[in-house]
Motif scaffolding. Structure first.
Motif, short mmCIF file in Angstrom:
data_model
loop_
_atom_site.label_atom_id
_atom_site.label_comp_id
_atom_site.label_asym_id
_atom_site.label_seq_id
_atom_site.Cartn_x
_atom_site.Cartn_y
_atom_site.Cartn_z
N UNK A 9 0.84 -1.21 0.00
CA UNK A 9 0.00 0.00 0.00
C UNK A 9 0.87 1.25 0.00
N UNK A 10 1.92 1.23 0.87
CA UNK A 10 2.82 2.36 0.90
C UNK A 10 2.80 3.14 2.20
N UNK A 11 2.33 2.53 3.29
CA UNK A 11 2.41 3.17 4.60
C UNK A 11 3.81 2.95 5.17
N UNK A 12 4.52 4.04 5.40
CA UNK A 12 5.91 3.94 5.86
C UNK A 12 6.04 4.67 7.20
N UNK A 13 6.78 4.05 8.10
CA UNK A 13 6.97 4.67 9.41
C UNK A 13 8.37 4.36 9.92
N UNK A 69 21.32 -0.99 7.81
CA UNK A 69 20.31 -1.24 8.85
C UNK A 69 20.59 -0.31 10.02
N UNK A 70 19.52 0.17 10.67
CA UNK A 70 19.72 1.08 11.81
C UNK A 70 20.37 0.38 12.99
N UNK A 71 21.04 1.18 13.81
CA UNK A 71 21.65 0.65 15.02
C UNK A 71 20.57 0.25 16.02
N UNK A 72 19.53 1.05 16.08
CA UNK A 72 18.37 0.73 16.92
C UNK A 72 17.15 1.42 16.33
N UNK A 73 16.00 1.02 16.76
CA UNK A 73 14.76 1.58 16.23
C UNK A 73 14.15 0.66 15.18
N UNK A 74 13.01 1.10 14.63
CA UNK A 74 12.28 0.29 13.67
C UNK A 74 11.90 1.11 12.44
N UNK A 95 3.12 -1.78 8.15
CA UNK A 95 3.19 -2.40 9.48
C UNK A 95 4.13 -3.60 9.55
N UNK A 96 4.92 -3.82 8.50
CA UNK A 96 5.92 -4.88 8.51
C UNK A 96 7.29 -4.28 8.77
#
Length: 595
Positions: free
Chosen positions: A355-359, A409-414, A419-420
């Motif tokens: 869909x394209x929901x990015x967070x 890839x981030x050191x921490x966080x999401x 929602x994946x």
């Protein structure tokens, strides 16, 4: 997209060389992949050398047939042995010729496989590797280093096998003729071996240094040739030439030292081998006078001693070349052994029907673990929204794109898409969900149609034309002699920078991805063309989540949300009008461009 603060050559200097035995074992694995060719080469080598080793024995027989008395020559016997010598030497030469053909074919197969392995590895390596290594150095490993290994396999390896057989065969024949005279080599051979081992130990690091300096020189040349326009524009030719001179001198010095000290090995060993010939001649003459050996056998022994000592001398010379080959193979294997991009997590799923929901939630990241760029960044981009990211150079804008695409890839966080968490989905499906246009355009040698459909499968000409029209490049393409079948030079050098950018924008449109990243995508087109592209892309962006990184604030005034990034943090967010009313950093940037 290059990560900041990563030196081009520092990493190579820190790399520790691998053990030479391991390098030779790795090369041995390549040899075993073509074991039948190796077996054929060994048979031909053995046959060629065996036939050549018969020659001195026949020469001794011919000398004995001549005799020592005047007029006592047995001509029929002499001619018979000479004829056999001619036949054996001719057969040996023919076998050697066949062997050379086999070895050339064999070495090319290995070089082909080695280059294939390197290129496959390059395709697996993460972006981080290319951010930290000079492209010229990588090219040097694929071309110069592999060619060095090729030369060693096709020439040096063959010579070593030949020399080994010749030495063993000659020694056997000398023992058969006169075991006493062979004792001469009990002194000279250990001396040769000790000297060779000592000198090659000194020379080996010099050849490794030579390969490294050539890689540095190639990296610098590639850098300068890429930026030659800038060099000329700033009239910095002399500065660049002086810098090249320094690197060229370093490379030349490294070459001189390696070749100078390497060339000392052969003459030193040759001197010892010549001493052995002197001892053989002196003690052989004494044995002959004492009746312990015939004149023919003495002459055969002298010939075999030359065959015995010569290959030892040749192997000493070859060993210096093998140092270069080992150093080159070492650099090649270092590249092949680089850690590939980490595999997808266990159970990673395909990202489908995006869909394209990015967070982004509390994302912390730095290219260098000790230098954090993003400090707990939060970002939300709902489906179909246009998110613009602005800020000064080094603020972390392109880093956000690197993380969205999982180049890092981030050191921490999401980071979530629909929602994946993106680390729970396959990289390939994630990256297929994005279309991307960068400031640095890239086109390959091929037709315009092939370039536009790069990455999109079974795309019709009608779809390509529609995308080209939307990107305002169709009319230009139709003005070319072969239109969409026009072949572009490497990297599109036969069209303008602006036209290249338009082509890459059209290419991104054809991917039909639901998420779009534009990193300074319109920086190389004029204002009028930029406005036309913006108008045409409004319909194509409809329903897609778009991330736009831009310095020209005029291109993002219609964005659903503008994020102002500084120091790795979002300091302001809102629409164009809202941010102007806040009279903060965005308003300052806007006024600097329009007032």
């Amino acid at each position: 997209m290059r990560s900041p603060g990563m030196g081009m050559h520092s990493q190579r200097v820190q790399e520790k060389p691998k053990d030479r035995k391991k390098v030779l074992l790795r090369l041995g694995k390549y040899l075993l992949e073509h074991k039948w060719l190796v077996l054929l080469a060994l048979i031909l080598t053995t046959a060629s050398n065996f036939l050549a080793l018969v020659g001195p024995a026949l020469a001794g027989k011919a000398v004995d047939a001549i005799g020592t008395q005047a007029g006592g020559v047995d001509f029929p016997t002499v001619f018979r042995y000479c004829f056999f010598m001619l036949v054996f030497y001719a057969a040996s030469s023919f076998m050697a010729y066949l062997l050379s053909i086999v070895m050339i074919h064999f070495s090319q197969k290995i070089v082909y496989q080695m280059r294939k392995d390197i290129f496959h590895k390059l395709a697996e390596l993460p972006v981080r590797f290319f951010d930290g290594h000079a492209i010229g150095d990588i090219i040097s490993r694929i071309s110069y280093d592999v060619d060095t290994v090729n030369a060693s396999l096709s020439n040096d390896l063959l010579q070593i096998c030949t020399s080994a057989i010749t030495v063993v065969g000659s020694l056997t024949m000398m023992i058969f003729i006169s075991p006493v005279l062979v004792l001469v080599f009990a002194v000279t051979v250990p001396a040769s071996i000790f000297l060779t081992k000592y000198m090659t130990g000194k020379v080996r690091p010099l050849f490794r240094k030579r390969s490294g300096k050539l890689g540095e020189l190639n990296g610098y040349v590639e850098e300068i040739l890429t930026g030659h326009r800038t060099t000329k524009a700033y009239h910095r030719e002399e500065v660049m030439t002086n810098r090249f001179e320094e690197r060229n001198q370093d490379a030349a010095k490294a070459y001189y030292e390696a070749d100078y000290y390497g060339s000392m090995v052969g003459p030193s060993v040759n001197f010892i081998n010549n001493l052995s010939l002197v001892f053989v001649s002196v003690f052989g003459a004494l044995l002959y006078l004492a009746g312990g050996i015939s004149l023919g056998n003495l002459s055969s022994f002298v010939l075999y001693s030359r065959k015995f000592s010569g290959p030892i001398n040749e192997m000493a010379n070859i060993l210096s070349e093998l140092q270069s080959a080992c150093a080159a193979a070492e650099r090649v294997f270092r590249l092949i052994d680089e850690e590939p991009e980490p595999a997808d997590s266990l159970g990673a799923k395909e990202l489908c029907d995006v869909r394209g929901d990015v967070e982004m939630r509390h994302v912390v990241f730095g290219y260098d673990p000790d230098k954090i760029i993003l400090h707990g960044l939060n970002l939300s981009a709902p489906k179909g929204k246009l998110i613009a990211i602005v800020g000064p150079t080094g603020a972390g804008k392109t880093t956000i794109v690197n993380l969205l695409m999982r180049f890092y890839d981030p050191k921490s966080g999401e980071i979530l898409v629909d929602q994946n968490e993106i680390r729970s989905v396959t990289r390939s499906s994630l990256r297929r969900s994005f279309a991307m246009v960068l400031q640095d355009t890239w086109l390959f040698h091929g037709t315009i149609f092939e370039n536009l459909t790069y990455g999109s499968k079974e795309t019709s000409l009608e779809e390509v034309v529609r995308a080209a029209r939307a990107a305002n490049i169709h009319d230009y393409i139709m003005s070319l002699p072969n239109q969409y079948d026009t072949v572009l030079d490497e990297n599109g050098m036969n069209i303008s920078q602006g036209q290249k950018q338009l082509l890459t924008i059209a290419r991104a449109m054809l991917l039909h991805a639901n998420m779009l990243i534009l990193d300074e995508a319109t920086s190389n087109v004029d204002t009028r063309t930029e406005q036309q592209i913006q108008a045409a892309m409004q319909d194509l962006m409809q329903g897609k989540t778009c991330f736009v990184i831009a310095h020209r604030l005029s291109t993002i005034q219609n964005a659903d949300e503008i994020l102002v990034v500084m120091g790795g943090e979002i300091i302001e967010r809102g629409t164009h009008e809202q941010l102007l009313l806040q009279n903060g950093k965005y308003a300052e940037l806007y006024r600097s461009q329009f007032h």
